[in-house]
Design a protein around this motif. Structure first.
Motif, PDB file in Angstrom:
ATOM      1  N   LEU A   1      89.544 -30.804  29.683  1.00  0.00           N
ATOM      2  CA  LEU A   1      89.998 -29.634  30.436  1.00  0.00           C
ATOM      3  C   LEU A   1      91.059 -28.889  29.656  1.00  0.00           C
ATOM      4  O   LEU A   1      91.788 -29.471  28.857  1.00  0.00           O
ATOM      5  N   ASP A   2      91.164 -27.608  29.910  1.00  0.00           N
ATOM      6  CA  ASP A   2      92.178 -26.761  29.286  1.00  0.00           C
ATOM      7  C   ASP A   2      93.050 -26.207  30.408  1.00  0.00           C
ATOM      8  O   ASP A   2      92.611 -25.364  31.184  1.00  0.00           O
ATOM      9  N   PHE A   3      94.283 -26.704  30.508  1.00  0.00           N
ATOM     10  CA  PHE A   3      95.218 -26.278  31.551  1.00  0.00           C
ATOM     11  C   PHE A   3      96.258 -25.288  31.034  1.00  0.00           C
ATOM     12  O   PHE A   3      97.304 -25.124  31.653  1.00  0.00           O
ATOM     13  N   GLU A   4      95.969 -24.626  29.911  1.00  0.00           N
ATOM     14  CA  GLU A   4      96.918 -23.654  29.379  1.00  0.00           C
ATOM     15  C   GLU A   4      97.213 -22.590  30.452  1.00  0.00           C
ATOM     16  O   GLU A   4      96.306 -22.029  31.062  1.00  0.00           O
ATOM     17  N   GLY A   5      98.502 -22.367  30.696  1.00  0.00           N
ATOM     18  CA  GLY A   5      98.919 -21.372  31.675  1.00  0.00           C
ATOM     19  C   GLY A   5      99.013 -21.887  33.101  1.00  0.00           C
ATOM     20  O   GLY A   5      99.441 -21.160  33.993  1.00  0.00           O
ATOM     21  N   VAL A   6      98.628 -23.144  33.339  1.00  0.00           N
ATOM     22  CA  VAL A   6      98.713 -23.731  34.673  1.00  0.00           C
ATOM     23  C   VAL A   6     100.102 -24.352  34.830  1.00  0.00           C
ATOM     24  O   VAL A   6     100.561 -25.085  33.951  1.00  0.00           O
ATOM     25  N   PRO A   7     100.800 -24.073  35.936  1.00  0.00           N
ATOM     26  CA  PRO A   7     102.149 -24.628  36.127  1.00  0.00           C
ATOM     27  C   PRO A   7     102.166 -26.158  36.038  1.00  0.00           C
ATOM     28  O   PRO A   7     101.211 -26.834  36.454  1.00  0.00           O
ATOM     29  N   GLU A   8     103.269 -26.693  35.537  1.00  0.00           N
ATOM     30  CA  GLU A   8     103.395 -28.140  35.340  1.00  0.00           C
ATOM     31  C   GLU A   8     103.198 -28.916  36.649  1.00  0.00           C
ATOM     32  O   GLU A   8     102.529 -29.951  36.670  1.00  0.00           O
ATOM     33  N   PHE A   9     103.797 -28.427  37.742  1.00  0.00           N
ATOM     34  CA  PHE A   9     103.640 -29.118  39.030  1.00  0.00           C
ATOM     35  C   PHE A   9     102.157 -29.219  39.385  1.00  0.00           C
ATOM     36  O   PHE A   9     101.673 -30.282  39.780  1.00  0.00           O
ATOM     37  N   ASP A  10     101.420 -28.124  39.246  1.00  0.00           N
ATOM     38  CA  ASP A  10      99.995 -28.135  39.559  1.00  0.00           C
ATOM     39  C   ASP A  10      99.256 -29.141  38.680  1.00  0.00           C
ATOM     40  O   ASP A  10      98.420 -29.906  39.164  1.00  0.00           O
ATOM     41  N   CYS A  11      99.568 -29.155  37.378  1.00  0.00           N
ATOM     42  CA  CYS A  11      98.928 -30.113  36.463  1.00  0.00           C
ATOM     43  C   CYS A  11      99.188 -31.549  36.903  1.00  0.00           C
ATOM     44  O   CYS A  11      98.284 -32.396  36.848  1.00  0.00           O
ATOM     45  N   ASN A  12     100.406 -31.834  37.351  1.00  0.00           N
ATOM     46  CA  ASN A  12     100.727 -33.180  37.818  1.00  0.00           C
ATOM     47  C   ASN A  12      99.937 -33.534  39.075  1.00  0.00           C
ATOM     48  O   ASN A  12      99.455 -34.666  39.222  1.00  0.00           O
ATOM     49  N   VAL A  13      99.785 -32.577  39.980  1.00  0.00           N
ATOM     50  CA  VAL A  13      98.966 -32.795  41.179  1.00  0.00           C
ATOM     51  C   VAL A  13      97.517 -33.043  40.775  1.00  0.00           C
ATOM     52  O   VAL A  13      96.869 -33.968  41.271  1.00  0.00           O
ATOM     53  N   TYR A  14      97.014 -32.254  39.833  1.00  0.00           N
ATOM     54  CA  TYR A  14      95.621 -32.388  39.407  1.00  0.00           C
ATOM     55  C   TYR A  14      95.377 -33.742  38.732  1.00  0.00           C
ATOM     56  O   TYR A  14      94.308 -34.332  38.888  1.00  0.00           O
ATOM     57  N   GLU A  15      96.376 -34.228  38.001  1.00  0.00           N
ATOM     58  CA  GLU A  15      96.242 -35.543  37.360  1.00  0.00           C
ATOM     59  C   GLU A  15      96.063 -36.641  38.413  1.00  0.00           C
ATOM     60  O   GLU A  15      95.228 -37.531  38.260  1.00  0.00           O
ATOM     61  N   ILE A  16      96.831 -36.573  39.474  1.00  0.00           N
ATOM     62  CA  ILE A  16      96.703 -37.569  40.543  1.00  0.00           C
ATOM     63  C   ILE A  16      95.366 -37.418  41.257  1.00  0.00           C
ATOM     64  O   ILE A  16      94.666 -38.403  41.507  1.00  0.00           O
TER      65      ILE A  16
END
Length: 178
Positions: free
Chosen positions: A80-95
């Motif tokens: 996946l490419d999460f460039e430009g996605v806020p860090e909080f959102d990325c952490n939620v998506y990881e879980i």
């Protein structure tokens, strides 16, 4: 970077996938017609160019199609490419991405796993912005009391229930005896 996309047919209708060189940037569930799905992708990824997918994207597309057809795959292997996605959102998506098919968590449980108890609403908002439904399985995150909660992709909560039933999540498909 140029974003590419293509439409593909699944058991749930015509879906779309969008990518850049670093990985998949978007998955669009069916909007009811190929034209509506294409229009949604073009709104979400302005300037995206429709063309045939490269091999890794085709493999991801095939796996998503098979998953939606009932051959369950956790899809964690998709880049996946999460460039430009806020860090909080990325952490939620990881879980969310760590939740196996057929299992669920609540927004509050995800917030607690982030070390941010009380942030259930922020978790729900992040999942509502999820550009990669199915691959980041936001449908596996429920409201308090295991209620469906919201779902911004496809036909809303109807699609969320359908995905949970497809994955045999307790309370959505198979009868639970105990």
């Amino acid at each position: 970077m140029t974003t590419g996309f293509c439409l593909f047919d699944t058991a749930l209708g015509t879906c779309a996938i969008a990518w850049r060189a670093a990985g998949i940037v978007g998955v669009q569930l069916s909007e009811g017609s190929p034209e509506a799905t294409r229009a949604r992708v073009e709104r979400c990824f302005p300037g995206a160019v429709e063309h045939s997918p490269p091999t890794p994207v085709q493999q991801a597309l095939d796996a998503i199609r098979e998953h939606l057809g009932g051959a369950l795959d956790d899809l964690r292997w998709i880049d996946l490419d999460f460039e430009g996605v806020p860090e909080f959102d990325c952490n939620v998506y990881e879980i969310a991405r760590a939740i196996d098919p057929g299992d669920t968590l609540t927004y509050g449980e995800v917030a607690a796993a982030l070390g941010k108890p009380g942030a259930a609403q922020a978790v729900g908002q992040a999942l509502g912005r999820n550009p990669l439904p199915i691959v980041v399985p936001c449908h596996r995150v429920l409201a308090a009391g295991n209620k469906v909660g919201g779902f911004s992709a496809g036909s809303g909560t109807l699609t969320k229930r359908e995905l949970l039933a497809l994955e045999h999540a307790p309370g959505f498909d198979d009868p639970v005896l105990f």
